[in-house]
Structure formats: structure tokens, C-alpha cells
Design a protein around this motif. Sequence first.
Motif, mmCIF file in Angstrom:
data_model
loop_
_atom_site.group_PDB
_atom_site.id
_atom_site.type_symbol
_atom_site.label_atom_id
_atom_site.label_comp_id
_atom_site.label_asym_id
_atom_site.label_seq_id
_atom_site.Cartn_x
_atom_site.Cartn_y
_atom_site.Cartn_z
ATOM 1 N N LEU A 1 1.014 6.408 -6.230
ATOM 2 C CA LEU A 1 0.759 7.748 -5.683
ATOM 3 C C LEU A 1 0.124 8.640 -6.737
ATOM 4 C CD1 LEU A 1 1.372 9.530 -3.065
ATOM 5 C CD2 LEU A 1 3.312 10.392 -4.383
ATOM 6 N N PHE A 2 0.686 8.636 -7.943
ATOM 7 C CA PHE A 2 0.155 9.465 -9.020
ATOM 8 C C PHE A 2 -1.252 9.013 -9.413
ATOM 9 C CE2 PHE A 2 4.601 10.728 -10.804
ATOM 10 C CZ PHE A 2 4.801 11.515 -9.685
ATOM 11 N N LEU A 3 -1.497 7.700 -9.366
ATOM 12 C CA LEU A 3 -2.814 7.173 -9.711
ATOM 13 C C LEU A 3 -3.884 7.677 -8.744
ATOM 14 C CD1 LEU A 3 -4.391 5.214 -11.581
ATOM 15 C CD2 LEU A 3 -3.946 3.421 -9.898
ATOM 16 N N GLY A 4 -3.494 7.902 -7.498
ATOM 17 C CA GLY A 4 -4.461 8.322 -6.490
ATOM 18 C C GLY A 4 -4.718 9.817 -6.436
ATOM 19 N N ILE A 5 -4.040 10.597 -7.263
ATOM 20 C CA ILE A 5 -4.216 12.058 -7.248
ATOM 21 C C ILE A 5 -5.553 12.431 -7.875
ATOM 22 C CG2 ILE A 5 -3.337 14.255 -8.143
ATOM 23 C CD1 ILE A 5 -0.538 13.039 -8.035
ATOM 24 N N ASP A 6 -6.309 13.245 -7.193
ATOM 25 C CA ASP A 6 -7.585 13.742 -7.720
ATOM 26 C C ASP A 6 -7.304 14.801 -8.784
ATOM 27 O OD1 ASP A 6 -10.085 14.716 -8.240
ATOM 28 O OD2 ASP A 6 -10.629 15.137 -6.162
ATOM 29 N N PRO A 7 -7.710 14.557 -10.050
ATOM 30 C CA PRO A 7 -7.423 15.543 -11.090
ATOM 31 C C PRO A 7 -8.257 16.817 -10.971
ATOM 32 C CG PRO A 7 -8.758 13.766 -11.975
ATOM 33 C CD PRO A 7 -8.388 13.362 -10.577
ATOM 34 N N TYR A 8 -9.368 16.752 -10.220
ATOM 35 C CA TYR A 8 -10.218 17.938 -10.034
ATOM 36 C C TYR A 8 -10.475 18.146 -8.535
ATOM 37 C CZ TYR A 8 -11.015 17.066 -14.976
ATOM 38 O OH TYR A 8 -10.838 16.841 -16.318
ATOM 39 N N ASP B 1 -4.406 6.933 -0.542
ATOM 40 C CA ASP B 1 -4.210 5.593 0.021
ATOM 41 C C ASP B 1 -4.530 4.587 -1.084
ATOM 42 O OD1 ASP B 1 -3.988 3.286 1.474
ATOM 43 O OD2 ASP B 1 -5.260 3.939 3.131
ATOM 44 N N GLU B 2 -3.499 3.979 -1.670
ATOM 45 C CA GLU B 2 -3.664 3.079 -2.803
ATOM 46 C C GLU B 2 -3.078 1.705 -2.484
ATOM 47 O OE1 GLU B 2 -5.088 3.573 -5.894
ATOM 48 O OE2 GLU B 2 -5.830 5.507 -5.169
ATOM 49 N N GLU B 3 -3.754 0.664 -2.981
ATOM 50 C CA GLU B 3 -3.287 -0.709 -2.801
ATOM 51 C C GLU B 3 -2.533 -1.175 -4.051
ATOM 52 O OE1 GLU B 3 -3.670 -2.442 0.042
ATOM 53 O OE2 GLU B 3 -4.642 -0.658 0.910
ATOM 54 N N ILE B 4 -1.552 -2.063 -3.846
ATOM 55 C CA ILE B 4 -0.757 -2.617 -4.950
ATOM 56 C C ILE B 4 -0.780 -4.130 -4.861
ATOM 57 C CG2 ILE B 4 1.584 -2.853 -5.885
ATOM 58 C CD1 ILE B 4 2.121 -0.009 -5.024
ATOM 59 N N ASP B 5 -1.024 -4.790 -5.994
ATOM 60 C CA ASP B 5 -1.033 -6.250 -6.058
ATOM 61 C C ASP B 5 -0.594 -6.638 -7.473
ATOM 62 O OD1 ASP B 5 -1.510 -8.972 -6.074
ATOM 63 O OD2 ASP B 5 -3.372 -8.830 -4.949
ATOM 64 N N LEU B 6 0.682 -6.991 -7.629
ATOM 65 C CA LEU B 6 1.250 -7.237 -8.950
ATOM 66 C C LEU B 6 2.119 -8.489 -8.954
ATOM 67 C CD1 LEU B 6 2.402 -3.610 -9.868
ATOM 68 C CD2 LEU B 6 0.463 -4.834 -10.865
ATOM 69 N N ILE B 7 2.259 -9.070 -10.136
ATOM 70 C CA ILE B 7 3.181 -10.173 -10.367
ATOM 71 C C ILE B 7 4.332 -9.663 -11.238
ATOM 72 C CG2 ILE B 7 3.518 -12.410 -11.493
ATOM 73 C CD1 ILE B 7 2.013 -12.660 -8.931
ATOM 74 N N SER C 1 0.848 -1.194 0.000
ATOM 75 C CA SER C 1 0.000 0.000 0.000
ATOM 76 C C SER C 1 0.882 1.242 0.000
ATOM 77 C CB SER C 1 -0.933 0.011 1.220
ATOM 78 O OG SER C 1 -0.176 0.051 2.414
ATOM 79 N N VAL C 2 0.346 2.288 -0.566
ATOM 80 C CA VAL C 2 1.038 3.574 -0.643
ATOM 81 C C VAL C 2 0.141 4.632 -0.022
ATOM 82 C CG1 VAL C 2 2.061 5.304 -2.163
ATOM 83 C CG2 VAL C 2 2.240 2.874 -2.741
ATOM 84 N N ARG C 3 0.710 5.409 0.867
ATOM 85 C CA ARG C 3 -0.045 6.479 1.525
ATOM 86 C C ARG C 3 0.708 7.791 1.350
ATOM 87 N NH1 ARG C 3 0.801 2.275 3.989
ATOM 88 N NH2 ARG C 3 2.548 3.136 5.160
ATOM 89 N N GLY C 4 -0.046 8.845 1.150
ATOM 90 C CA GLY C 4 0.590 10.144 0.986
ATOM 91 C C GLY C 4 -0.381 11.277 1.256
ATOM 92 N N ARG C 5 0.183 12.455 1.347
ATOM 93 C CA ARG C 5 -0.606 13.679 1.522
ATOM 94 C C ARG C 5 -0.038 14.715 0.570
ATOM 95 N NH1 ARG C 5 -4.244 15.282 5.221
ATOM 96 N NH2 ARG C 5 -4.567 17.501 5.599
ATOM 97 N N VAL C 6 -0.914 15.255 -0.294
ATOM 98 C CA VAL C 6 -0.454 16.178 -1.331
ATOM 99 C C VAL C 6 -1.174 17.510 -1.215
ATOM 100 C CG1 VAL C 6 0.122 14.294 -2.898
ATOM 101 C CG2 VAL C 6 -2.145 15.318 -3.011
ATOM 102 N N GLY C 7 -0.470 18.558 -1.591
ATOM 103 C CA GLY C 7 -1.040 19.898 -1.611
ATOM 104 C C GLY C 7 -1.502 20.243 -3.009
ATOM 105 N N GLN C 8 -2.771 20.635 -3.126
ATOM 106 C CA GLN C 8 -3.343 20.980 -4.417
ATOM 107 C C GLN C 8 -4.097 22.303 -4.318
ATOM 108 O OE1 GLN C 8 -5.093 16.704 -4.881
ATOM 109 N NE2 GLN C 8 -4.711 17.410 -6.962
#
Length: 202
Positions: free
Chosen positions: A148-155, A96-102, A75-82
Amino acid sequence: MKDTETERPHPPRDPWRALVAVAQVPEMGLHRDIEADPRQRQALADIAGLREVLSAQASFDVTPKSGGRFHVVGSVRGRVGQTCVVTLEEIENEIDEEIDLIFAPPEQIPQMATLAEEAERSDAEIPDPPEPIENGMIDLGRLATDALFLGIDPYPRKADAVFEPVVEAADPEDHPFAALKALQAAPKTPGGNKPKGKSNGK
């Protein structure tokens, strides 16, 4: 003539790196916790077009599988200023994003892609395509960056922000009967209705 101002250097492609050598992963797997330092967070903000990245942490479990493949969950957690798209105020958002990859050796990628295509044609469950192991390494920092980038709200917007479209008041002079009304309101010229060439009483 050269610009005398110092140009800001471009951020590196992968500013947040945390390499794991797959040959050193024990049979029981390994756990890694990583956190971006201030310089890495600034580079991440520059790449993503954010005002700032206040924090970025990730936790991973890497487990070996058959055929030289590895299962990575975390999992990836972060706090961003927008900036709020409605009020233009500075805000902060949690990620807060989950990761599950092979991950698989590069030579296995075409074969596994073919299996995915066959599953698609047979309407079977399509497995996620694996990620390639590059030079015997898995970069957990790159995984964390992508998540982290995937979890950024574009609006981004404040919780109580409401978008109210600007409504312009209609110009009364643009009304189709405005010209007629103006004509009717025009003052009449004295004596304007009298025939020409005739005097009063004669």
C-alpha cells in the motif's frame, strides 16, 4: 512544567496484521482476504503522512514449496486521501499493487543470498531474495501495508492541475540605462550654462 495538552500516541509499527502459521498451510495452499478496519486505517494514514486511508483490502494465496519455503501472491487495493501539490485541494487516489514473494526459513536466507550473488556474477537471471519466515509466521498484513505504501503517489495532483511558475515583472528602474534616462529627463536650471561673473548685454 509538564505540557497539559494530551499528546497523540504514536501509531504501532504494524497496525494492520494478519498472521498465517506456515505449519497450518495445507498442501493445496490457502486463500486469505483481509481488510483494514477504521482504527487500522487511521494508523496507516498517520504512518504514511496521509490525510486519510478510506479503504484498504488485500487478497493472498499462500502455497507451500520444497525446502520449507512458501510462495505468496496477491494484490492490495486501497483508496487514500491526499493533497494536490499544485492546487492544495483535497483529492483521493486509488492504489492497486501486485505481490509475488517467496518466504523461506531464516536459516536458508544466507544460502539463497549467496546463490543470488553467483547469478549476478555469471550474468544469469537474478532471483528475488526471499523474505524470512519469522517465528513460523507470515504476516500478510505487513505485506499489504508495504505494498500500500509503495503505491502512494509522492507528488499527487489533480488530473487537470497545471503548474504555472510565478513570473515577476521586471522593474523598469533596474534597467542599466534607467539612470541615464533619468539624467536626461532632469529639468535644466535657468541660466545654468552662462559664464559666471558676466551680466547680460555688458
